[in-house]
Scaffold this active site. Structure first.
Site, PDB file in Angstrom:
ATOM      1  N   CYS A  90       0.841  -1.182   0.000  1.00  9.78           N
ATOM      2  CA  CYS A  90       0.000   0.000   0.000  1.00  9.78           C
ATOM      3  C   CYS A  90       0.881   1.238   0.000  1.00  9.78           C
ATOM      4  O   CYS A  90       1.874   1.293   0.743  1.00  9.78           O
ATOM      5  CB  CYS A  90      -0.902   0.001   1.235  1.00  9.78           C
ATOM      6  N   HIS A 132      -9.090  -3.499  -2.353  1.00 11.66           N
ATOM      7  CA  HIS A 132      -8.154  -2.697  -1.564  1.00 11.66           C
ATOM      8  C   HIS A 132      -8.620  -1.242  -1.479  1.00 11.66           C
ATOM      9  O   HIS A 132      -8.670  -0.651  -0.395  1.00 11.66           O
ATOM     10  CB  HIS A 132      -6.763  -2.793  -2.203  1.00 11.66           C
ATOM     11  N   GLU A 133      -8.979  -0.654  -2.619  1.00 14.94           N
ATOM     12  CA  GLU A 133      -9.367   0.755  -2.639  1.00 14.94           C
ATOM     13  C   GLU A 133     -10.722   0.975  -1.967  1.00 14.94           C
ATOM     14  O   GLU A 133     -10.909   1.978  -1.269  1.00 14.94           O
ATOM     15  CB  GLU A 133      -9.361   1.304  -4.068  1.00 14.94           C
ATOM     16  N   HIS A 136     -10.105   1.188   1.640  1.00  8.39           N
ATOM     17  CA  HIS A 136      -9.632   2.526   2.020  1.00  8.39           C
ATOM     18  C   HIS A 136     -10.808   3.471   2.250  1.00  8.39           C
ATOM     19  O   HIS A 136     -10.816   4.239   3.216  1.00  8.39           O
ATOM     20  CB  HIS A 136      -8.741   3.128   0.930  1.00  8.39           C
TER      21      HIS A 136
END
Length: 163
Positions: A90, A132-133, A136
């Site tokens: 990351c 993953h995003e 976030h």
């Protein structure tokens, strides 16, 4: 357009759930330009708005030569018939790579700057990027998904780096 600095673990914006975009105004258009410019660098697969200090639900990607963005993404499909357990890193957790279990395939639905529906989907790296995003945007880091042993190792490495 501006290339933006990446926020690093410890910055509270990374642990804050991002707000839904309700008006597509000049600030949102500038955000998209910044996300696209900042993700367009070697070794970058994805970038969420909070990684550049903006608490809005948007991310960009740079996978297999394709660069794009999505506003207000929500994952509507994950294929857990197959998993991927590859190393994940990351930009906000520099220098650390740990095996992170993700669905092999992911699909997210959102909108573009014209308010039209956008579908982003993919397997392997693109599938990992979407998951993953979107994490976030919920205020989560990939470290939260590590098994106990690897999370302890990662936290030890971060402390050694002074983070």
């Amino acid at each position: 357009m501006a290339y933006r600095d990446i926020r690093i673990i410890g910055d509270p914006v990374l642990r804050t759930q991002c707000e839904w975009i309700t008006d597509i105004d000049d600030s949102v258009k500038a955000l998209v330009e910044d996300l696209l410019e900042t993700v367009d660098d070697d070794g970058r697969a994805g970038l969420a708005a909070n990684q550049i200090g903006v608490g809005m639900r948007a991310f960009s990607w740079n996978v297999d030569g394709q660069i794009g963005y999505i506003l207000n993404p929500r994952i509507d499909e994950l294929d857990f018939d197959e998993y991927q357990d590859g190393d994940e890193g990351c930009l906000s957790v520099p220098g650390l790579w740990y095996p992170t279990r993700r669905a092999w395939y992911a699909r997210a639905v959102g909108i573009d700057l014209d308010g039209k529906e956008v579908v982003v989907e993919g397997e392997e790296l693109m599938g990992r990027c979407i998951q993953h995003e979107c994490d976030h945007l919920e205020g989560h880091l990939y470290l939260d998904r590590l098994d106990r042993k690897n999370r302890a190792k990662a936290m030890k490495e971060l402390r050694a780096q002074g983070l």
